[in-house]
Design an enzyme around this catalytic site. Structure first.
Site, PDB file in Angstrom:
ATOM      1  N   CYS A 158     -16.730  19.419  56.909  1.00  8.19           N
ATOM      2  CA  CYS A 158     -16.401  20.739  57.435  1.00  8.19           C
ATOM      3  C   CYS A 158     -15.518  20.567  58.665  1.00  8.19           C
ATOM      4  O   CYS A 158     -15.766  19.694  59.503  1.00  8.19           O
ATOM      5  CB  CYS A 158     -17.665  21.507  57.807  1.00  8.19           C
ATOM      6  N   ASP A 290      -9.218  31.626  59.413  1.00 12.34           N
ATOM      7  CA  ASP A 290     -10.225  30.570  59.441  1.00 12.34           C
ATOM      8  C   ASP A 290      -9.489  29.235  59.337  1.00 12.34           C
ATOM      9  O   ASP A 290      -8.346  29.169  58.882  1.00 12.34           O
ATOM     10  CB  ASP A 290     -11.192  30.750  58.266  1.00 12.34           C
ATOM     11  N   ASN A 291     -10.122  28.172  59.772  1.00 12.79           N
ATOM     12  CA  ASN A 291      -9.568  26.824  59.616  1.00 12.79           C
ATOM     13  C   ASN A 291      -8.203  26.674  60.292  1.00 12.79           C
ATOM     14  O   ASN A 291      -7.219  26.258  59.680  1.00 12.79           O
ATOM     15  CB  ASN A 291      -9.491  26.443  58.127  1.00 12.79           C
TER      16      ASN A 291
END
Length: 883
Positions: A158, A290-291
């Site tokens: 992750c 996100d990310n």
């Protein structure tokens, strides 16, 4: 088949017997429907996965959409009960060896887990579409039966791995992963290049987008990577349908998912439904918001208004960066100085990204002045020794020719115990074959991703023992030297792990510290037990808990803007989440005045467990409860204007009454799909308080513009699918209309013969609720003047309903609409509701015996104008109430 001999590659940590034992070559049928593997009859020259244990649906999942998912109770939940985001205890993960079974594999879910039954697996379909000559739809049956299968090990990580360390320096917008946000498994499936070659991308195509079946508040989860990465066999991108020889577990994408070695786990989309070849990167909300690693100077507050920055692809994360962690010594491990052993074996893991191999791991006992090399073991290399034609779980062992590395490796170093005794810490750093190494200092960013500074384990001398202390513990678990340093007032960003060296050192590393609002009184050192807290669960001296600290709400009962009921509802509760979500910085700064002590750790843990296990009686007569969140299911969305909708929710049963007094509101709770932090807002439904079975809200959707981000709650609410649940709690509010000119304010009754009701936009809903109670009661002689401000005529919410109430109210009611951007055919009042408008429509308070009150609900600017205008005309502040 011939038996293979055991290779000589070492593997530390030692795997359990069932995982390191060689066994017979696999003869799995590639088309088996629901494969279940056992390592007992396999003989291989490379590591095999640990057997899966027996899992059950956990009690905390029973009342969530994931009640069909079996899970291991050892997993550490990072974002509360639902959705599941978890990691294994670091020691348990390391001790499983090179491969992780599905029980302890980390999980990152943004929402509910789609449920695909075993009998439906082979009929599950996904598409290959977009900029291709031959778009087609594929079933899992065809994926397994018509294409050559491959099996290879991949470590998924992750992007938030080790984020808890960043959150200790300054709270990011992400939840607190520890160092176990990674896992390794054997994945079986079809290289995506085989599917794309069949589809034939056309000229101009540069990206491949993936979309899953998990419907979330902002659409289906999706992302993209570059087309040339997908087409490169060396990258190993795969459409996988098996994990460690088994059908994918539900949390891991059952029945089919994308696996992208060397990149962050967020790109490996689960529950795959669409593969779309495009010219541009994905425009999916989750790909954009996100990310990403935004520049370190962007604060969480500033990030909310920078849509162009979020969309800038140069801040997107693809390849993993080099990273490592120490697993032994464990956190709080005690090493006796009286042992006969002379050395201690320090051990841990390391990984790189983009297929790059870890080439060195270095250990320092003097904060980087000197270093020593650790020994590295690469269990992944054992798979390269598989004989030609060898298969595993129905797939060819497609790794011997690759130079790329897809997996973590293990390092270890024997250190003299006497050296540890004379050191303050152990720090490690890894380097990959591109000579990229872990930095000493942290690069903090708003999402808290890709954290990879040196991993530091502090050493403490306690009697004749050494105690080792890791940086943090995951989620809300206490412990770690970073937490200790921060509590002591140390500066974690000063370059010396919170320790001040010299004046010059401090100046050289000076950095503006995060502004911390202290909510505790330093003079208070009282320890409070759970029994003592629960003795104050009533309306006399209500105590409540925020971040483990206990506060007495009694002195603030009359002054609380939400009324005393808000404090009564929090009595003897841990209300950390909703307090920090709802309250302003000013409110937080007031807290030391009410601080009375700290709940002891065992009591705090027991309180959290009690609240997590609390079950609501779905057969109860009244839906809303002041102390508990309860779920209602979204059943419909109806457009009432270009930017507003009526949301209808189903209660527990048709005869259940909402239970909301007139003039009060309910709290609505959703979770941010990226950070999983709670989004809590107060709304007034348009349903009658005694309505049965359903609950209706009119909500204005604040969508993003070029100059500002959208409304976090309204966008999330608008995006959730029909059938999704939302949490509600209440009733709350300082004001309650009892009928026939009588109201209750802060618990005290008052007679009001005239209401001046001022509202704007969706602020009309609490006004509408009180107006309806007056107009529909022929015996109620209260006068109501409604002043409703909007931009366009189509912005006026509940216009027909308001007109109907004017007819019912007759002489008692008067309604004035004022528009700032009216159309040519608008015959009503034009312009803003300013001081001149209020002087014209209302004027100074009447000198007669008539008791009047101003009720206000709208944007902050409107509330400010109302307060200035009315007090300027002689109205008393206590006669002006803001919903």
């Amino acid at each position: 088949m011939a038996t293979l001999t055991m290779n000589t590659v070492s593997a530390f940590p030692p795997s359990p017997p069932s995982t390191s034992r060689n066994s017979q070559a696999n003869s799995d049928d590639a088309t088996s429907d629901i494969p279940i593997h056992s390592n007992k009859h396999l003989l291989k020259s490379y590591p095999l996965p640990p057997e899966n244990g027996v899992k059950t649906v956990q009690p905390e999942d029973l009342k969530t959409p994931d009640a069909h998912v079996e899970r291991d109770p050892r997993l550490i939940r990072l974002t509360g009960i639902h959705p599941l985001n978890c990691e294994a205890p670091l020691t348990a993960l390391y001790n499983q060896g090179f491969l992780t079974n599905e029980d302890l594999h980390f999980v990152r879910n943004h929402g509910h887990v789609p449920d695909c039954l075993d009998e439906d697996i082979l009929d599950w379909t996904f598409t290959i579409e977009g900029m291709v000559e031959r778009p087609f739809t594929l079933t899992v049956r065809d994926l397994i039966g018509k294409y050559e299968q491959a099996t290879y090990p991949v470590t998924l990580v992750c992007a938030g791995n080790r984020r808890k360390e960043q959150n200790m320096v300054r709270k990011s917008k992400g939840f607190s992963w520890g160092p176990a946000g990674l896992s390794t498994a054997l994945w079986t499936g079809v290289p995506i290049s085989d599917l794309l070659s069949q589809a034939k991308p056309i000229r101009g195509a540069r990206y491949v987008c993936f979309e899953g079946a998990d419907k979330l508040p902002n659409g289906y989860y999706g992302t993209s990577i570059k087309l040339n990465w997908c087409m490169s066999p060396d990258r190993g991108v795969m459409v996988a349908h098996k994990m460690n020889g088994c059908t994918l577990h539900k949390d891991h994408g059952k029945p089919v998912r994308i696996i992208i070695p060397g990149q962050i786990g967020g790109r490996s989309v689960k529950w795959l439904k669409r593969i779309i070849v495009t010219k541009e990167p994905s425009d999916n909300w989750y790909h954009i918001y996100d990310n990403r690693v935004l520049p370190t100077m962007i604060t969480p507050e500033a990030s909310a208004n920078l849509p162009d920055v979020w969309k800038d692809e140069k801040y997107a994360i693809y390849d993993l960066n080099v990273n490592s962690a120490t697993c032994y010594p464990q956190h709080d491990e005690m090493l006796s100085l009286d042992t006969h052993a002379k050395t201690y074996k320090v051990r841990g893991y390391a990984y790189g990204g983009g297929g790059r191999r870890i080439t060195r791991v270095e250990v320092t006992l003097d904060k980087g002045r000197t270093w020593r090399l650790a020994n590295i073991d690469y269990p992944e290399d054992a798979y390269r020794n598989a004989p030609d034609g060898d298969t595993l779980y129905g797939g060819r062992m497609d790794v011997w020719w690759r130079e790329t590395c897809f997996c973590w490796c293990f390092w270890e170093l024997d250190i003299q115990i006497s050296e540890l005794e004379n050191s303050a810490d152990i720090c490690i750093r890894a380097m990959d074959e591109g000579l990229m190494t872990q930095p000493r200092d942290m690069y903090w960013s708003v999402l808290g991703m890709m954290n990879n500074p040196w991993f530091r384990v502090a050493i403490h001398k306690e009697d004749r023992f050494l105690r080792f202390e890791h940086p943090t513990q995951p989620a809300l678990m206490p412990g770690g030297w970073m937490e200790r340093v921060k509590k002591a007032g140390g500066n974690l960003s000063n370059g010396f792990w919170g320790e001040v060296k010299t004046e010059d050192d401090e100046k050289a590393t000076a950095q503006e510290p995060e502004k911390q609002i202290v909510m505790t009184n330093p003079k208070v050192d009282r320890i409070i037990s759970l029994e003592e807290l629960q003795a104050h669960a009533g309306e006399e001296e209500p105590w409540f808990v925020v971040e483990g600290q206990v506060y007495d709400g009694t002195p603030y009962l009359d002054a609380h803007p939400g009324g005393a009921t808000s404090i009564f509802a929090a009595a003897a509760q841990d209300c950390t989440e909703e307090f920090l979500t709802i309250h302003s910085e000013n409110a937080k700064a007031m807290m030391p005045e009410y601080h009375i002590g700290r709940l002891d750790e065992e009591s705090l843990k027991a309180l959290k467990n009690k609240e997590a296990e609390a079950e609501s009686d779905s057969t109860r007569a009244i839906f809303l409860q002041p102390k508990n969140w309860n779920k209602a299911v979204l059943t419909s969305k109806v457009d009432v204007s270009h930017d507003s909708k009526i949301f209808t929710f189903k209660l527990d049963h048709p005869e259940q009454v909402l239970g909301l007094p007139t003039g009060q509101h309910a709290l609505m709770r959703l979770r941010d799909p990226a950070s999983r932090e709670a989004i809590i807002r107060a709304y007034t439904p348009i349903s009658y308080g005694d309505a049965k079975g359903t609950l209706d809200f009119v909500v204005k959707i604040y969508r993003p513009t070029k100059t500002q981000a959208g409304g976090k709650m309204t966008m999330a609410l608008d995006s959730i699918p029909i059938g999704h649940f939302v949490d509600f709690r209440g009733p709350l509010g300082k004001f309650e209309y009892l009928g026939e000119s009588v109201c209750r304010i802060g618990g005290k009754k008052r007679t009001v013969e005239r209401f001046i009701m001022v509202c704007g936009g969706s602020g009309v809903t609490p006004i509408y609720q009180v107006l309806r109670a007056v107009a529909e009661n022929d015996d109620d002689e209260t006068e109501c003047v409604v002043l409703n401000g909007n931009r366009f005529e189509e912005d006026i919410l509940l216009k027909d309903e308001l007109d109907d109430l004017m007819d019912k109210g007759d002489y008692r009611t008067r309604l004035v609409h004022s528009l700032t951007k009216p159309g040519d055919d608008w015959t009503g009042r034009r312009g803003r509701m300013d001081k001149a408008f209020f002087a014209e429509q209302v004027g100074a308070p009447e000198k007669s015996d008539k008791s009047s009150m101003v009720l206000v609900c709208g944007p902050e600017a409107l509330e400010k104008t109302v307060l200035e205008s009315f007090t300027g005309m002689g109205w008393k502040e206590e006669d002006i109430l803001f919903f």
